[in-house]
Design a protein around this motif. Structure first.
Motif, PDB file in Angstrom:
ATOM      1  N   UNK A 147     118.980 113.845   8.477  1.00 19.44           N
ATOM      2  CA  UNK A 147     119.722 112.843   9.247  1.00 19.44           C
ATOM      3  C   UNK A 147     119.698 111.469   8.586  1.00 19.44           C
ATOM      4  N   UNK A 148     118.736 111.223   7.720  1.00 19.53           N
ATOM      5  CA  UNK A 148     118.683 109.944   7.019  1.00 19.53           C
ATOM      6  C   UNK A 148     119.836 109.792   6.026  1.00 19.53           C
ATOM      7  N   UNK A 149     120.499 110.918   5.704  1.00 18.09           N
ATOM      8  CA  UNK A 149     121.580 110.891   4.715  1.00 18.09           C
ATOM      9  C   UNK A 149     122.956 110.896   5.359  1.00 18.09           C
ATOM     10  N   UNK A 150     123.010 111.132   6.698  1.00 21.48           N
ATOM     11  CA  UNK A 150     124.293 111.121   7.383  1.00 21.48           C
ATOM     12  C   UNK A 150     124.324 112.124   8.517  1.00 21.48           C
ATOM     13  N   UNK A 151     125.397 112.105   9.322  1.00 23.78           N
ATOM     14  CA  UNK A 151     125.511 113.047  10.434  1.00 23.78           C
ATOM     15  C   UNK A 151     125.674 114.481   9.947  1.00 23.78           C
ATOM     16  N   UNK A 152     125.150 115.430  10.746  1.00 22.74           N
ATOM     17  CA  UNK A 152     125.140 116.833  10.348  1.00 22.74           C
ATOM     18  C   UNK A 152     126.236 117.625  11.057  1.00 22.74           C
TER      19      UNK A 152
END
Length: 557
Positions: A295-300
């Motif tokens: 989640x730190x890299x973007x929405x899943x």
């Protein structure tokens, strides 16, 4: 400054230069067995890139040319050396993204990205190889750039450092020192850099002197995509997590950090990124932590988490079963019509027919001495009308090229690390259509690893093994990839190899695949020799494999 047209010409020059010397690189092979040689594989790999960029106009940007080179190298990659070369240039391409022209700082940074990409894709990097050569070249380039040198001087320093690093490879790898040679992959990279240097220093494109090569001048074709790391899985980690991450715009977070974290808590890790998304797959015991880190890299999106232990228990983990249906050769891409499909790599009409009979949808022509490219394997995957395709490389030097198809395909792909034809056959026989792709991957590899493989071939060059001389033309017997018998008598070598493999395992079945350079009479004689030794204790069968290179491939299970 290095312009796009200079970079274009440099790649063409590099392709010519390594192709002119590919026989010299092939000859550096430490082992005497005929194989998919490094010089040939690297030459064919960069040749694909040279043909792609030859069509680029004079005003093309350096970043644009570099992206095309990386894409073509990825798809054209052959053998492990070709795949590593493609990874180096993929990292360079990322470092040059958006550049119209290349200055010293950009070149230095791009080379460093190339090193990082190559090292990150190899599970256990070995020093004394092409990895060492490119790393030391990039380090020298960085020092040169920081000292204020211009871009050509920086590249020259990288080339000189690569040559110096190559000379040290025998000190880092005892097997090289014993054979009195430098690393073949490192030598190939040095030749490529020297070919590029000719253009950057105003010497122009090195001409092609190879009789079987068409000189590349200008105007050809092309393609595009990403890279992957794939590891084999086992039931040590109970949860299979799979999802897509929609990247946060302008985020500076590196997906390699996510991959490093996932490898620290699990295995069978796949982290693939492009400009918009990151594809993630991992086996772990901490699916919550996997999701939290992602989640730190973007929405899943497309989140899927399976409890593999529960699936294995309910499905009967140890029971091998079925296979799906055959189809012909490579053709146009096919829409999925069934859950699972299979692509196998094999050479020899008999082996190809056998794989098709056992359930392979496509058989890619290739094996020892003829490693197919990533593009060849990808075409077969896309022509397989299945939602998930299992790829059986059946050769250790084809596995990395096969793994590069995973992020390029529009469907699920699992590459089983089958290193021999018998392993591939056994894996295919142990497919169970009632199980998931993950469960089948584990089951099929467990079955493949129980198979003993004997190979009988000839020495392609003079060499030595454990202090004993091997002369070109002698018959070599190999057990699971290791040379154990060297003699003049073909049948005696095959008999001894089979006996050794039989004695090492609880064996009930021996299959003899005879090749293009052996006769059915010889195979029958070998069968009679083994029957006289083992009687009714083992079932011995012979198959006309028609394979090149190997007189006999022997499966013991």
């Amino acid at each position: 400054m290095i312009t796009g047209s200079m970079l274009r010409d440099a790649v063409i020059s590099a392709s010519h230069h390594i192709n002119n010397h590919r026989g010299d690189v092939d000859a550096l092979n430490v082992f005497p067995v005929p194989d998919g040689d490094t010089g040939t594989n690297m030459s064919m790999t960069i040749g694909a890139a040279a043909r792609e960029v030859a069509r680029f106009p004079e005003d093309a940007g350096a970043g644009e040319v570099s992206a095309a080179v990386a894409s073509a190298l990825l798809r054209g990659a052959r053998g492990n050396s070709g795949v590593i070369l493609s990874l180096i240039f993929r990292g360079i391409s990322k470092g040059l993204k958006g550049c119209r022209e290349i200055d010293a700082a950009a070149l230095s940074g791009a080379l460093q990205r190339g090193v990082e990409m190559a090292y990150s894709a190899v599970m256990k990097p070995t020093e004394g190889t092409i990895l060492t050569v490119v790393r030391l070249a990039a380090e020298s380039a960085k020092r040169s750039a920081e000292s204020g040198a211009d871009v050509v001087a920086v590249f020259n320093e990288a080339c000189d450092s690569a040559a110096r690093a190559l000379a040290t490879t025998p000190e880092l790898l005892p097997v090289l020192k014993k054979a009195g040679v430098v690393d073949a992959g490192g030598q190939g990279l040095v030749l490529i850099l020297e070919g590029m240097r000719s253009v950057f220093n105003g010497g122009g494109i090195i001409g092609s002197t190879s009789e079987d090569a068409q000189p590349i001048t200008a105007q050809n074709h092309g393609s595009k995509k990403e890279i992957v790391a794939n590891a084999d899985g086992n039931i040590k980690f109970g949860y299979c997590s799979e999802f897509l991450i929609n990247k946060i715009p302008h985020s500076t977070k590196d997906p390699l950090r996510l991959r490093a974290y996932l490898e620290s808590i699990g295995d069978c890790v796949v982290v693939v990124d492009d400009d918009a998304i990151i594809k993630v797959h991992v086996h772990s015991n901490e699916p919550g932590n996997v999701i939290q880190a992602a989640l730190e890299y973007g929405p899943l999106t497309n989140i899927k988490i399976d409890n593999m232990r529960q699936q294995h228990t309910s499905a009967g983990f140890d029971s091998p079963q079925e296979q799906p249906a055959p189809q012909p050769e490579q053709e146009a891409p096919q829409a999925p019509e069934k859950p699972f499909g299979f692509v196998a790599v094999a050479a020899g009409e008999g082996l190809k027919e056998l794989f098709l009979e056992l359930g392979a949808d496509k058989v890619v022509s290739g094996g020892q001495t003829m490693n197919p490219s990533t593009e060849d394997i990808l075409s077969a995957v896309l022509a397989t009308p299945a939602e998930h395709v299992f790829v059986l490389p059946n050769n250790k030097n084809i596995i990395m090229a096969a793994e590069q198809t995973i992020p390029l395909a529009d469907r699920g792909v699992s590459v089983l690390q089958t290193r021999t034809i018998p392993q591939g056959i056994t894996a295919l026989l142990n497919f169970d259509e009632s199980l998931s792709a993950e469960e089948n991957h584990v089951n099929m590899m467990k079955a493949a690893e129980r198979v003993g493989t004997g190979l009988v071939t000839f020495a392609a060059r003079d060499s030595s093994l454990d202090g004993e001389k091997i002369r070109k033309g002698e018959i070599l017997g190999m057990e699971n990839g290791k040379i154990t018998v060297v003699e003049q008598d073909l049948l005696h070598v095959a008999y001894r190899v089979t006996k050794h493999l039989y004695n090492k395992r609880d064996c009930s079945l021996i299959t003899i695949f005879y090749g293009a350079d052996a006769t059915e009479e010889q195979a029958l004689e070998l069968q009679n020799m083994l029957s006289a030794k083992y009687g009714s204790n083992v079932d011995i069968s012979i198959v006309n494999g028609g394979q090149p290179v190997y007189y006999f491939i022997i499966s013991v299970e």
